[in-house]
Motif scaffolding. Sequence first.
Motif, short mmCIF file in Angstrom:
data_model
loop_
_atom_site.label_atom_id
_atom_site.label_comp_id
_atom_site.label_asym_id
_atom_site.label_seq_id
_atom_site.Cartn_x
_atom_site.Cartn_y
_atom_site.Cartn_z
N UNK A 168 -77.63 9.44 -97.98
CA UNK A 168 -76.56 9.99 -97.50
C UNK A 168 -76.33 11.08 -96.64
N UNK A 169 -75.39 11.46 -95.83
CA UNK A 169 -75.32 12.88 -95.13
C UNK A 169 -75.70 14.35 -95.93
N UNK A 170 -75.33 14.27 -97.16
CA UNK A 170 -75.97 15.53 -97.65
C UNK A 170 -77.39 15.62 -97.67
N UNK A 171 -78.23 14.32 -98.12
CA UNK A 171 -79.66 14.27 -98.26
C UNK A 171 -80.12 14.46 -96.88
N UNK A 172 -79.36 13.79 -95.86
CA UNK A 172 -79.92 14.46 -94.47
C UNK A 172 -79.75 15.76 -94.01
N UNK A 194 -74.64 20.69 -81.94
CA UNK A 194 -74.46 19.37 -80.98
C UNK A 194 -73.37 18.77 -81.02
N UNK A 195 -72.99 17.94 -79.81
CA UNK A 195 -71.43 17.65 -79.72
C UNK A 195 -70.94 16.85 -80.85
N UNK A 196 -71.66 15.94 -81.37
CA UNK A 196 -71.15 15.17 -82.50
C UNK A 196 -71.88 15.26 -83.89
N UNK A 197 -72.79 16.36 -84.07
CA UNK A 197 -73.27 16.52 -85.02
C UNK A 197 -74.48 15.51 -85.33
N UNK A 198 -74.32 14.76 -86.56
CA UNK A 198 -75.39 13.76 -86.89
C UNK A 198 -75.27 12.54 -86.04
N UNK A 199 -73.90 12.34 -85.62
CA UNK A 199 -73.93 11.22 -84.71
C UNK A 199 -74.21 11.32 -83.31
N UNK A 200 -74.89 12.31 -82.92
CA UNK A 200 -75.24 12.82 -81.46
C UNK A 200 -76.47 11.81 -81.28
N UNK A 201 -76.30 11.05 -79.93
CA UNK A 201 -77.46 10.18 -79.86
C UNK A 201 -78.38 11.25 -79.01
N UNK A 202 -79.81 11.25 -79.26
CA UNK A 202 -80.67 12.26 -78.81
C UNK A 202 -81.41 11.42 -77.61
N UNK A 203 -81.00 10.19 -76.94
CA UNK A 203 -81.66 9.52 -75.76
C UNK A 203 -82.93 8.78 -76.16
N UNK A 204 -83.66 8.49 -75.14
CA UNK A 204 -84.78 7.77 -75.09
C UNK A 204 -85.78 8.84 -75.53
N UNK A 205 -86.83 8.67 -76.48
CA UNK A 205 -87.91 9.49 -76.98
C UNK A 205 -87.28 11.00 -77.09
#
Length: 594
Positions: free
Chosen positions: A440-444, A460-471
């Motif tokens: 769950x998010x708390x563990x992350x 980051x803009x969307x926190x845990x939902x931010x896409x980090x891009x290729x590599x």
Amino acid sequence: MRQGLRVLGVAIRTEKAVFAAAVLLSALYGGMTVASAWALGWATQNVVLPAFDQGDITAGALWTGVLLIIGAALLKAVGVAGRRIFAGVIQYRMQARSRRDVTKQYLRLPLSWHHQHPTGQLLSNASADAEAAWAPLAPLPMAVGVIVMLFTAAIGMLITDPVLALVGFLIFPAIAVLNLVYQRKLSPLATRAQQLRAEVSEIAHESFDGALVVKTLGREAMETERFQRRAHELRDANIAVGRVRGLFDPMLEALPTLGVLAVLAVGALRLSTGSIDAGELVQVAYLFTLLAFPIRALGWVLAELPRSVVGWQRVQAVLDATGSMEYGAKKLSDSGPAELEVSEVSYAYGEAEVLHEVTFDVRPGRTVALVGPTGSGKSTLVQLLARLVDPSRGRVLIDGADVRDLAYGNLAESVALVPQQTFLFDDTVRGNVALGLTADDEEVWAALRLAQADGFVDRLGAGLDTRVGERGASLSGGQRQRLALARAVVRRPRLLILDDATSSVDPQVEAKILYGLRDAAEASSVVVVAYRMATIALADEVVYLDKGRIVDRGTHEELLGRCLGYRNLVTAYEREEAERAAIETEEEEEEVSA
């Protein structure tokens, strides 16, 4: 030919029901095609000729001819649709099965095997080779089914007029000879083209993977030329294959046509002598024109066989590869820090031995630093601890159990490795940290805090939902390392292995990470490959390697006092800074006195 038939036999045995359905529907198509020839002959004799001779026909005869022709056409359409659907099913199922088998084999084979095979080659095995191996399956059911057409048509011609049938059958020996020449010409060309496909894929993968190096060193033109050269070779190889096929296909098309002409010529003479009637000649001639299609269908299968054999051989070379890791049935405990013991471990790359009888242990909950100059074998030793490879000699034990005796997947549940080169997927922060784990998010967030990554992730803009891009292209090197560390600690490993995994993090953050690992509620035993004195000083014990051997071990202070090589290595940076400062002071004093 024998190899190709064996490959097809594998598919037939694997998908018996689907293949049988495809062949039956193809046989329906073939039977109805011959039936349409008979219907056409009947209509010619009973409808067309009476209309010319008498100027009138009965409604019954007309409707009978129409229904015979339409009925045969409808059943033939059902056969065509069903044959194509089931042929596609068997082809794509076999391709998917081969890709899964190859991928499973890649995962099963040890890292040492992958070191010997370029990535582009492996991509080609799982894609182009798997596709080529089963390419003949698309026309195969049709080719097998239309054999019914061949036999039915042959029997029909023999019953109608044996002389005309024998004249037409002369084309079959010619087709056999033509196919023999074709196979011998095409096979080596297809092999070369398939190999070049893999090489082109390999070069493209290297260029894309090394895009940063290519651009920073200005090698765009050289990489383009290297790719272009191999691509042109592939182009020429494919043209050579196409040239042979282009010569074969028209000749295959021409032979049935020549047979029709011979049948018409001889049939016209026999018609003039009254040996046959017009309806029989039309029926035989039409039947013979129908033979062109099944011959083409057989030709399509034969044309794909050389490429199929090459693809099959390349796939089988992977599936038959040796060096797989064997597993036992033992299972480790799922709680508490692990105890690690390395006993007289040696490892060699080919003939070059890089580790020589390495022996040390890590007691539960302790942190041990592996220190040594470049090329001393630290990264190789780390791979052995995580069982990415197995030692040539000696044993690696966790809680007293040899890692080779553990059940499949059990080691990964207790041991986590954060490699020197971090890899992030083109996914969200959450996806990269959890990576298939049900967390769950708390563990992350807890893992991110332990890795000192929660601060920048929160920004980051969307926190845990931010896409980090290729590599992880949108992140810095230090941020990528901290996410990789969070990925490891969220799994709560009993043994955590860090292969210089904090080199891109500043020393203060690195110290917080190591202190956090030590003070965590569920502490792990830690093995860390380190270069910085600040990192090494945090370890409970240091193991100093040089040239693949353990030279000394003890605390940081003990090794500083008694091991010259260790002292020179870990104080090199400080000594360089001191020397530089002394030189600058001396230059300033000279300027003042001047």
